[in-house]
Design a protein around this motif. Structure first.
Motif, PDB file in Angstrom:
ATOM      1  N   GLU A 236      26.166  27.254  34.787  1.00 19.64           N
ATOM      2  CA  GLU A 236      27.427  27.199  35.093  1.00 19.64           C
ATOM      3  C   GLU A 236      28.462  28.675  35.638  1.00 19.64           C
ATOM      4  O   GLU A 236      28.190  29.404  34.754  1.00 19.64           O
ATOM      5  CB  GLU A 236      27.872  27.087  34.238  1.00 19.64           C
ATOM      6  CG  GLU A 236      29.893  26.211  34.372  1.00 19.64           C
ATOM      7  CD  GLU A 236      30.935  25.927  32.872  1.00 19.64           C
ATOM      8  OE1 GLU A 236      31.611  25.698  33.115  1.00 19.64           O
ATOM      9  OE2 GLU A 236      29.704  25.289  32.464  1.00 19.64           O
ATOM     10  N   TYR A 237      28.692  28.576  36.590  1.00 17.84           N
ATOM     11  CA  TYR A 237      29.233  29.805  37.030  1.00 17.84           C
ATOM     12  C   TYR A 237      30.325  30.217  36.357  1.00 17.84           C
ATOM     13  O   TYR A 237      31.729  29.434  36.394  1.00 17.84           O
ATOM     14  CB  TYR A 237      29.783  30.081  38.338  1.00 17.84           C
ATOM     15  CG  TYR A 237      30.528  31.067  39.664  1.00 17.84           C
ATOM     16  CD1 TYR A 237      29.703  32.576  38.837  1.00 17.84           C
ATOM     17  CD2 TYR A 237      31.559  31.820  39.127  1.00 17.84           C
ATOM     18  CE1 TYR A 237      29.896  33.863  39.650  1.00 17.84           C
ATOM     19  CE2 TYR A 237      32.527  32.270  40.003  1.00 17.84           C
ATOM     20  CZ  TYR A 237      31.045  33.721  40.047  1.00 17.84           C
ATOM     21  OH  TYR A 237      31.867  35.164  40.015  1.00 17.84           O
ATOM     22  N   VAL A 255      30.483  43.302  42.831  1.00 19.53           N
ATOM     23  CA  VAL A 255      31.411  42.133  42.867  1.00 19.53           C
ATOM     24  C   VAL A 255      30.648  41.127  43.764  1.00 19.53           C
ATOM     25  O   VAL A 255      29.969  41.265  44.778  1.00 19.53           O
ATOM     26  CB  VAL A 255      32.797  42.842  43.746  1.00 19.53           C
ATOM     27  CG1 VAL A 255      33.824  41.744  43.679  1.00 19.53           C
ATOM     28  CG2 VAL A 255      33.513  43.797  43.652  1.00 19.53           C
ATOM     29  N   ALA A 256      30.745  39.842  43.159  1.00 20.06           N
ATOM     30  CA  ALA A 256      29.921  38.933  43.596  1.00 20.06           C
ATOM     31  C   ALA A 256      30.722  37.644  43.369  1.00 20.06           C
ATOM     32  O   ALA A 256      31.713  37.796  42.302  1.00 20.06           O
ATOM     33  CB  ALA A 256      28.219  38.602  42.846  1.00 20.06           C
ATOM     34  N   PHE A 257      30.166  36.483  44.153  1.00 23.96           N
ATOM     35  CA  PHE A 257      30.710  35.112  44.262  1.00 23.96           C
ATOM     36  C   PHE A 257      29.911  34.503  43.912  1.00 23.96           C
ATOM     37  O   PHE A 257      28.354  34.959  44.788  1.00 23.96           O
ATOM     38  CB  PHE A 257      31.962  35.116  45.517  1.00 23.96           C
ATOM     39  CG  PHE A 257      32.998  36.004  45.605  1.00 23.96           C
ATOM     40  CD1 PHE A 257      34.217  35.161  45.181  1.00 23.96           C
ATOM     41  CD2 PHE A 257      33.012  37.004  45.930  1.00 23.96           C
ATOM     42  CE1 PHE A 257      34.955  35.628  44.575  1.00 23.96           C
ATOM     43  CE2 PHE A 257      33.978  38.135  45.641  1.00 23.96           C
ATOM     44  CZ  PHE A 257      35.163  37.592  44.911  1.00 23.96           C
ATOM     45  N   PRO A 258      29.991  32.705  43.492  1.00 25.07           N
ATOM     46  CA  PRO A 258      28.770  31.939  43.439  1.00 25.07           C
ATOM     47  C   PRO A 258      28.619  31.236  44.879  1.00 25.07           C
ATOM     48  O   PRO A 258      29.059  31.452  46.169  1.00 25.07           O
ATOM     49  CB  PRO A 258      29.186  30.842  42.651  1.00 25.07           C
ATOM     50  CG  PRO A 258      30.639  31.311  43.079  1.00 25.07           C
ATOM     51  CD  PRO A 258      31.268  32.663  43.333  1.00 25.07           C
ATOM     52  N   VAL A 320      26.583  35.813  45.976  1.00 28.82           N
ATOM     53  CA  VAL A 320      26.512  36.448  47.082  1.00 28.82           C
ATOM     54  C   VAL A 320      27.611  37.565  46.737  1.00 28.82           C
ATOM     55  O   VAL A 320      28.399  38.040  45.794  1.00 28.82           O
ATOM     56  CB  VAL A 320      26.703  35.897  47.854  1.00 28.82           C
ATOM     57  CG1 VAL A 320      28.013  35.317  48.046  1.00 28.82           C
ATOM     58  CG2 VAL A 320      26.717  36.501  49.506  1.00 28.82           C
ATOM     59  N   GLY A 321      27.402  39.699  46.906  1.00 37.92           N
ATOM     60  CA  GLY A 321      28.195  40.070  47.031  1.00 37.92           C
ATOM     61  C   GLY A 321      27.844  41.043  47.393  1.00 37.92           C
ATOM     62  O   GLY A 321      26.824  41.532  48.819  1.00 37.92           O
ATOM     63  N   ILE A 322      28.629  42.188  47.165  1.00 39.25           N
ATOM     64  CA  ILE A 322      28.306  43.736  47.734  1.00 39.25           C
ATOM     65  C   ILE A 322      28.104  44.530  46.806  1.00 39.25           C
ATOM     66  O   ILE A 322      28.540  44.415  45.890  1.00 39.25           O
ATOM     67  CB  ILE A 322      29.664  44.723  48.276  1.00 39.25           C
ATOM     68  CG1 ILE A 322      29.379  43.711  50.034  1.00 39.25           C
ATOM     69  CG2 ILE A 322      29.385  45.577  48.636  1.00 39.25           C
ATOM     70  CD1 ILE A 322      30.260  44.176  50.972  1.00 39.25           C
ATOM     71  N   PRO A 414      35.653  36.359  40.673  1.00 35.02           N
ATOM     72  CA  PRO A 414      35.035  37.564  41.099  1.00 35.02           C
ATOM     73  C   PRO A 414      34.353  37.026  40.547  1.00 35.02           C
ATOM     74  O   PRO A 414      34.814  37.682  38.645  1.00 35.02           O
ATOM     75  CB  PRO A 414      35.628  38.526  41.499  1.00 35.02           C
ATOM     76  CG  PRO A 414      36.838  38.379  41.505  1.00 35.02           C
ATOM     77  CD  PRO A 414      37.465  37.130  41.039  1.00 35.02           C
ATOM     78  N   SER A 415      32.804  37.802  39.839  1.00 40.36           N
ATOM     79  CA  SER A 415      32.285  38.572  39.267  1.00 40.36           C
ATOM     80  C   SER A 415      31.962  40.210  39.231  1.00 40.36           C
ATOM     81  O   SER A 415      32.070  39.914  40.555  1.00 40.36           O
ATOM     82  CB  SER A 415      31.064  38.018  39.451  1.00 40.36           C
ATOM     83  OG  SER A 415      30.621  36.399  38.502  1.00 40.36           O
ATOM     84  N   ILE A 416      31.794  41.000  38.238  1.00 39.53           N
ATOM     85  CA  ILE A 416      32.051  42.753  38.498  1.00 39.53           C
ATOM     86  C   ILE A 416      31.619  42.987  37.686  1.00 39.53           C
ATOM     87  O   ILE A 416      30.916  43.071  36.077  1.00 39.53           O
ATOM     88  CB  ILE A 416      33.932  43.581  38.597  1.00 39.53           C
ATOM     89  CG1 ILE A 416      35.044  42.670  39.864  1.00 39.53           C
ATOM     90  CG2 ILE A 416      33.636  44.478  39.107  1.00 39.53           C
ATOM     91  CD1 ILE A 416      35.537  41.459  38.671  1.00 39.53           C
TER      92      ILE A 416
END
Length: 435
Positions: A236-237, A255-258, A320-322, A414-416
């Motif tokens: 679960e994100y 920084v990422a997203f689900p 997915v992110g950078i 976002p996730s950081i």
């Protein structure tokens, strides 16, 4: 004449059409699955995969998968010493090793094709019959203390931020230092006993005869009895922040997203290829950076030292992110740089850059090592029960589906993760407002 051979040269050998790769999946009576692909190469690789890995660890055995992978081909089994296991491989000119992923532990060996049976015996001995004697476990604890890769820890950090550090995909692959001394023989035996449920085991091979691999699997794993299907909690994100203060003159931020899991994540994998990578140290010449978003953005920014897009795809979720790096005082600008490049994808991509990204992704799959190819097959079988047509999945991605994927991802929090000299990195609430 062009149809005559030149005098004095060896005779021309007519080209022989390459044999088509053959893939197969078989399920044994007890639930163990066997998957192989035969590329008709001379070197074979076989492995035993135990599904879930770190994902199955509870708080008492955090780091168990890591220590198990470090003890593979070192400790003794119920019938052989580690020395004997390795000597049998060496006598066949083979080698064995182990790896831990976010959703599996793998025990692998590679040799020339005639010695597949030797490799299969060795990996099964290590995967299914290791004894975990107290002195071996003590050695394993010392090994994991020194096997603390900063890159792997940072990947753990972004997953912990995204999925929470005590749940499913948020659990660490690298053994956390605060629990290493708590890892005991009894804990490891219990943990491995749960993982060796037949439905949680995949025997995989590359450049092997499928019939031979099935026969080996029946001999080595057919005796295992099922106690019920292995149960895995659904990921679960949640989104969040992990900060690792380590000092220095630079700061690194992810920084990422689900994303969805499995083949549904293919548009996000293409998105990551469109982002690509860039570095002030390489300038991008001859490295494909000039044809990617980040390859151009890094050189234009004037302060980012390196940046790369990523897509981590797992069975039921992904990210997915950078990830980007700059000097310590530029953490705030670095977050702005990441936000601008992610939001730009949601504004649209061209057909030409989408096609170039798809070709780069195809090339990565075509250039996979036997070990990586085996990881991919085993992961697919563990999560879906079969093999995915990766080429068709890549072909189906369009510029519009990449834009839609970016739009969907950016709807979430976002996730950081940040590391280094992080004093200039803004807090989570400030970062979230930029998306």
């Amino acid at each position: 004449a062009l149809d005559e051979e030149f005098p004095g040269l060896p005779p021309v050998v007519p080209s022989v059409p390459a044999e088509k790769a053959v893939s197969n999946v078989t399920t044994l009576d007890n639930g163990v699955r066997v998957v192989s692909v035969d590329n008709h190469g001379p070197a074979a690789t076989v492995g035993v995969y135990l599904g879930q890995g770190p994902r199955a660890e509870n708080d008492d055995v955090r780091g168990a998968s890591h220590i198990v992978s470090q003890l593979a081909f070192v400790q003794r089994s119920t019938s052989k010493t580690g020395l004997r296991i390795n000597r049998e491989l060496e006598d066949a000119g083979a080698k064995g090793w182990s790896e831990v992923g976010r959703e599996f532990i793998a025990f692998k060996a590679s040799s020339l094709r005639p010695y597949v049976g030797v490799c299969a015996d060795a990996v099964a001995e290590v995967a299914l019959h290791s004894e975990f004697r107290p002195w071996d476990v003590a050695e394993g604890r010392e090994r994991v203390k020194t096997d603390q890769s900063a890159d792997r820890q940072f990947e753990d950090a972004i997953h912990s931020a995204a999925f929470y550090d005590t749940c499913t995909l948020g659990k660490n692959v690298v053994a956390p230092q605060d629990n290493i001394e708590n890892l005991s023989r009894d804990g490891l035996v219990s943990f491995m006993g749960a993982l060796t449920e037949p439905s949680n085991i995949v025997v995989a091979g590359v450049n092997v005869s499928h019939d031979e691999l099935v026969a080996n699997a029946k001999s080595l794993c057919g005796h295992l009895e099922s106690s019920g299907d292995a149960v895995s909690e659904k990921a679960e994100y949640v989104g969040g922040e992990t900060r690792i203060r380590s000092g220095g003159k630079s700061v690194k931020v992810s920084v990422a997203f689900p994303t969805p899991g499995g083949v549904d994540a293919m548009p996000f994998q293409v998105l990551a290829e469109i982002l690509g990578s860039g570095s002030v140290y390489t300038k991008g010449r001859g490295l494909g950076q000039g044809n990617t978003r980040l390859g151009k953005s890094v050189s234009e920014s004037g302060f980012v030292t390196s940046a790369s897009g990523f897509s981590h795809t797992h069975s039921d979720a992904g990210l997915v992110g950078i990830t980007a790096e700059a000097f310590a005082e530029q953490g705030d600008q670095l977050v702005d740089f990441i936000a601008a490049n992610l939001k730009a994808i949601a504004s649209g991509v061209s057909d030409s850059e989408c096609n170039a990204a798809k070709n780069r992704l195809r090339l990565k799959h075509a250039n996979m090592s036997s070990s990586a190819q085996m990881d991919s097959m085993a992961s697919q079988v563990l999560s879906t029960g079969g093999l995915v047509d990766t080429s068709s999945a890549i072909s189906s991605v369009t510029a519009a589906s990449v834009k839609a994927a970016a739009d969907m991802a950016l709807q979430s929090n976002p996730s950081i993760a940040s590391t280094g000299n992080i004093s200039s990195v803004p807090r989570y609430s400030s970062v979230a407002k930029r998306f």
